[in-house]
Design a protein around this motif. Structure first.
Motif, PDB file in Angstrom:
ATOM      1  N   ASN A  53       0.868  -1.177   0.000  1.00  8.68           N
ATOM      2  CA  ASN A  53       0.000   0.000   0.000  1.00  8.68           C
ATOM      3  C   ASN A  53       0.904   1.225   0.000  1.00  8.68           C
ATOM      4  OD1 ASN A  53      -2.596  -1.077  -0.023  1.00  8.68           O
ATOM      5  ND2 ASN A  53      -2.630  -1.376   2.187  1.00  8.68           N
ATOM      6  N   ILE A  54       0.751   2.062  -1.012  1.00  9.36           N
ATOM      7  CA  ILE A  54       1.577   3.267  -1.120  1.00  9.36           C
ATOM      8  C   ILE A  54       0.662   4.485  -1.137  1.00  9.36           C
ATOM      9  CG2 ILE A  54       3.295   4.503  -2.489  1.00  9.36           C
ATOM     10  CD1 ILE A  54       4.201   1.831  -3.612  1.00  9.36           C
ATOM     11  N   GLU A  60      -4.906  12.394  -3.430  1.00  9.66           N
ATOM     12  CA  GLU A  60      -5.837  11.279  -3.615  1.00  9.66           C
ATOM     13  C   GLU A  60      -5.464  10.397  -4.805  1.00  9.66           C
ATOM     14  OE1 GLU A  60      -9.888  12.443  -3.737  1.00  9.66           O
ATOM     15  OE2 GLU A  60      -9.855  13.427  -1.776  1.00  9.66           O
ATOM     16  N   GLY A  61      -4.907  10.990  -5.830  1.00 10.87           N
ATOM     17  CA  GLY A  61      -4.534  10.208  -7.009  1.00 10.87           C
ATOM     18  C   GLY A  61      -3.280   9.382  -6.811  1.00 10.87           C
ATOM     19  N   LEU A  62      -2.624   9.557  -5.679  1.00 11.19           N
ATOM     20  CA  LEU A  62      -1.378   8.831  -5.408  1.00 11.19           C
ATOM     21  C   LEU A  62      -1.546   7.921  -4.193  1.00 11.19           C
ATOM     22  CD1 LEU A  62       1.207  11.692  -6.035  1.00 11.19           C
ATOM     23  CD2 LEU A  62       0.482   9.893  -7.610  1.00 11.19           C
ATOM     24  N   GLN A  63      -2.634   7.183  -4.209  1.00 11.63           N
ATOM     25  CA  GLN A  63      -2.897   6.186  -3.173  1.00 11.63           C
ATOM     26  C   GLN A  63      -3.250   4.889  -3.878  1.00 11.63           C
ATOM     27  OE1 GLN A  63      -5.861   7.697  -0.463  1.00 11.63           O
ATOM     28  NE2 GLN A  63      -4.783   9.622  -0.138  1.00 11.63           N
ATOM     29  N   SER A  98      12.146  10.807  -3.351  1.00  5.95           N
ATOM     30  CA  SER A  98      13.123  11.501  -4.194  1.00  5.95           C
ATOM     31  C   SER A  98      12.632  11.641  -5.632  1.00  5.95           C
ATOM     32  CB  SER A  98      14.464  10.756  -4.160  1.00  5.95           C
ATOM     33  OG  SER A  98      14.360   9.495  -4.808  1.00  5.95           O
ATOM     34  N   LYS A  99      11.837  10.663  -6.095  1.00  3.97           N
ATOM     35  CA  LYS A  99      11.294  10.725  -7.457  1.00  3.97           C
ATOM     36  C   LYS A  99      10.120  11.707  -7.540  1.00  3.97           C
ATOM     37  CE  LYS A  99      13.636   7.144  -9.319  1.00  3.97           C
ATOM     38  NZ  LYS A  99      14.445   7.202 -10.558  1.00  3.97           N
ATOM     39  N   ILE A 100       9.222  11.628  -6.558  1.00 11.40           N
ATOM     40  CA  ILE A 100       7.984  12.408  -6.602  1.00 11.40           C
ATOM     41  C   ILE A 100       8.218  13.887  -6.304  1.00 11.40           C
ATOM     42  CG2 ILE A 100       5.710  12.669  -5.488  1.00 11.40           C
ATOM     43  CD1 ILE A 100       5.708   9.618  -5.105  1.00 11.40           C
ATOM     44  N   VAL A 109       5.510  10.291   1.878  1.00 13.83           N
ATOM     45  CA  VAL A 109       5.186   8.990   1.286  1.00 13.83           C
ATOM     46  C   VAL A 109       5.157   7.923   2.377  1.00 13.83           C
ATOM     47  CG1 VAL A 109       5.872   7.239  -0.392  1.00 13.83           C
ATOM     48  CG2 VAL A 109       6.291   9.664  -0.875  1.00 13.83           C
ATOM     49  N   THR A 110       4.092   7.140   2.367  1.00 17.53           N
ATOM     50  CA  THR A 110       3.963   6.028   3.313  1.00 17.53           C
ATOM     51  C   THR A 110       3.853   4.726   2.539  1.00 17.53           C
ATOM     52  OG1 THR A 110       2.785   7.435   4.891  1.00 17.53           O
ATOM     53  CG2 THR A 110       2.619   5.059   5.212  1.00 17.53           C
TER      54      THR A 110
END
Length: 201
Positions: A53-54, A60-63, A98-100, A109-110
């Motif tokens: 789970n990231i 919201e679009g990055l879950q 580092s990418k995002i 980021v979790t």
């Protein structure tokens, strides 16, 4: 208080004192052993088949739920295709951040492991249920043998071997069941790694 009563009362006090002494010594031992035990547990290494789970906080679009491919790779929006296999959760979080951060300032980021499929161990030989087992992040030798139904009556309990592949070479590690069970050689009860084979002759 007569002499007999005094003797009885003193005996009770001695029993209470001994009980307290044993409790205090046990507590001291447990507290001393706790840091050592926690330090011995390695970080879980992400591998093929694991489901993660990231989440990126407030995005919201990055879950997403992400499956690690057989080659250890994965894809995630804004991060692209990255290598997750062989990394700990903390290392992957740092890599994704580092990418995002090229697109989102200071992303939080979790990463959590939702389903473990990578931690496969094998127990073969004279056990009641030999085969492949998928377990939690930390399985020691005794737990693996229990998952395999224990040793059968013909097992050579003090000549068990753990076969581990390290840098392309197979390493053989001795495990003496009776010694570990008696508490004499607890250091042999190691945490198994994915791909380890426990051989019970």
């Amino acid at each position: 208080m007569n002499k007999k009563s005094k003797v009885g009362f003193q005996s009770v006090l001695n029993i209470i004192f001994r009980g307290l002494l044993v409790f205090v010594l046990s507590l001291q031992y447990a507290l001393a052993a706790a840091p050592e035990a926690s330090a011995a547990i390695p970080a879980y290494v992400i591998g093929p088949g694991d489901v993660l789970n990231i989440n990126v906080w407030k995005e919201e679009g990055l879950q997403q739920e992400v499956l690690i491919r057989p080659d250890g790779g994965m894809s995630f929006p804004l991060a692209g295709d990255i290598k997750a296999g062989g990394k700990s959760v903390e290392q992957l979080q740092k890599l994704l951040s580092s990418k995002i951060k090229r697109y989102i300032p200071d992303p939080v980021v979790t990463v959590s492991v939702r389903q473990i499929q990578n931690n496969k161990i094998f127990v073969v030989g004279k056990v009641n249920r030999s085969g492949e087992y998928i377990g939690s992040a930390y399985i020691d030798v005794m737990q693996a043998l229990a998952m395999a139904g224990g040793l059968n009556a013909y097992a050579s309990s003090n000549n068990i071997r753990i076969l581990r592949r390290v840098n392309g070479k197979v390493k053989s590690i001795l495990f003496e069941y009776s010694e570990v069970a008696s508490g004499a050689e607890l250091h042999q009860n190691i945490i198994l790694k994915s791909g380890d084979v426990v051989v019970v002759p």
